[in-house]
Design an enzyme around this catalytic site. Structure first.
Site, short mmCIF file in Angstrom:
data_model
loop_
_atom_site.label_atom_id
_atom_site.label_comp_id
_atom_site.label_asym_id
_atom_site.label_seq_id
_atom_site.Cartn_x
_atom_site.Cartn_y
_atom_site.Cartn_z
N LYS A 41 -7.25 -16.02 -41.06
CA LYS A 41 -6.90 -14.78 -40.36
C LYS A 41 -5.39 -14.73 -40.08
O LYS A 41 -4.74 -13.71 -40.32
CB LYS A 41 -7.65 -14.65 -39.03
CG LYS A 41 -9.16 -14.62 -39.17
CD LYS A 41 -9.85 -14.31 -37.84
CE LYS A 41 -9.71 -15.38 -36.78
NZ LYS A 41 -10.39 -16.66 -37.09
N ARG A 75 -13.93 -11.73 -29.42
CA ARG A 75 -14.76 -12.85 -29.85
C ARG A 75 -16.14 -12.82 -29.23
O ARG A 75 -16.95 -13.70 -29.51
CB ARG A 75 -14.08 -14.16 -29.44
CG ARG A 75 -13.30 -14.83 -30.57
CD ARG A 75 -12.62 -16.00 -29.93
NE ARG A 75 -12.34 -17.13 -30.75
CZ ARG A 75 -11.13 -17.38 -31.26
NH1 ARG A 75 -10.16 -16.51 -31.17
NH2 ARG A 75 -10.92 -18.49 -31.91
N ARG A 121 -5.66 -29.45 -42.75
CA ARG A 121 -4.67 -28.96 -41.78
C ARG A 121 -4.27 -30.08 -40.83
O ARG A 121 -3.10 -30.24 -40.52
CB ARG A 121 -5.26 -27.77 -41.01
CG ARG A 121 -4.29 -27.10 -40.07
CD ARG A 121 -4.68 -25.65 -39.86
NE ARG A 121 -5.30 -25.45 -38.56
CZ ARG A 121 -5.86 -24.30 -38.16
NH1 ARG A 121 -5.88 -23.25 -38.96
NH2 ARG A 121 -6.37 -24.19 -36.97
N ARG A 142 -2.22 -29.05 -33.35
CA ARG A 142 -2.77 -28.34 -32.20
C ARG A 142 -3.75 -29.26 -31.50
O ARG A 142 -4.48 -29.99 -32.16
CB ARG A 142 -3.52 -27.09 -32.69
CG ARG A 142 -2.60 -25.94 -32.97
CD ARG A 142 -3.34 -24.83 -33.70
NE ARG A 142 -4.63 -24.45 -33.10
CZ ARG A 142 -5.29 -23.37 -33.46
NH1 ARG A 142 -4.80 -22.55 -34.37
NH2 ARG A 142 -6.44 -23.08 -32.92
N ARG A 170 -16.07 -25.19 -32.32
CA ARG A 170 -15.51 -23.84 -32.47
C ARG A 170 -16.34 -23.03 -33.47
O ARG A 170 -16.56 -21.83 -33.29
CB ARG A 170 -14.04 -23.90 -32.90
CG ARG A 170 -13.14 -24.38 -31.78
CD ARG A 170 -11.76 -24.74 -32.28
NE ARG A 170 -11.04 -23.60 -32.80
CZ ARG A 170 -10.06 -23.68 -33.69
NH1 ARG A 170 -9.68 -24.84 -34.18
NH2 ARG A 170 -9.44 -22.59 -34.09
#
Ligand code: AMP
Length: 191
Positions: free
Chosen positions: A13, A88, A127, A135, A146
């Protein structure tokens, strides 16, 4: 145009939002980025949000609705905006509908980026490996939570927007450029 970029964590996104911003100038409004900024600045909201975000759970609806409501009043949103990571939950989507109506704005389109779970988990592992500034919610356990939270609380928004006739889906398994082409094709229908 006012659009929502929709999809599970790791769907791309943020990447697609940046490409849309580059081409059309509409700012990307990422509640995740805004919350991370609040965490870094150690604001009251940031301190509360950090624990929740580290677990991969959702911060309370009223917090993110408040943030977005203020943000879309900023002058750079006057020509359109891209919502990334918001709404969300169903209550967030309902609050968004209400606040847009209040501000005489409308949502044009919800772009869903569809990606298989196995691919998402592979992407997040990459990532984590590649990232220099990791992060604090980028670890496989949190990511799996998540994803679960996405299916439980966020995926129910798909029928919500389908009923409104606003949902469009792109194939997020393709390359970044190919996904962007599909996105642009859809956006061009609104010219
Ligand atoms: P993101 O960068 O969009 O993946 O968001 C990172 C984290 O911020 C999420 O896992 C949530 O803890 C929190 N967050 C971001 N956007 C929202 C939202 N709309 N509602 C609730 N929590 C959110």
């Amino acid at each position: 145009m006012n659009i929502i970029l929709f999809g599970p964590p790791g769907a791309g996104k943020g990447t697609q939002a940046a490409l849309i911003t580059k081409r059309h100038g509409w700012p990307q409004l990422s509640t995740g980025d805004m919350l991370r900024a609040a965490v870094a600045a150690k604001t009251k909201i940031g301190k509360k949000a950090k624990k929740i975000m580290d677990k991969g759970d959702l911060v309370p609806d009223d917090v993110v609705v408040g943030i977005i409501s203020e943000r879309i009043e900023e002058p750079d949103c006057a020509g359109g905006f891209i919502l990334d990571g918001f709404p969300r939950t169903i209550p967030q989507a309902e609050a968004l509908d209400a606040l847009l109506e209040d501000k005489s704005l409308k949502l044009d389109c919800v772009l869903e980026i569809k990606v298989d779970d196995a691919v998402l988990i592979g992407r997040i592992e990459n990532r984590i490996e590649e990232s220099s500034e990791t992060r604090s919610d980028d670890n496989v356990e949190t990511f799996k939570n998540r994803l679960e939270v996405y299916y439980q609380q966020t995926a129910p928004l798909l029928p919500y927007y389908e009923e409104q006739g606003k949902l469009r889906t792109v194939d997020g398994m393709l390359s970044i450029e190919e996904v962007n082409e599909q996105v642009e094709e859809i956006l061009s229908e609104f010219d």
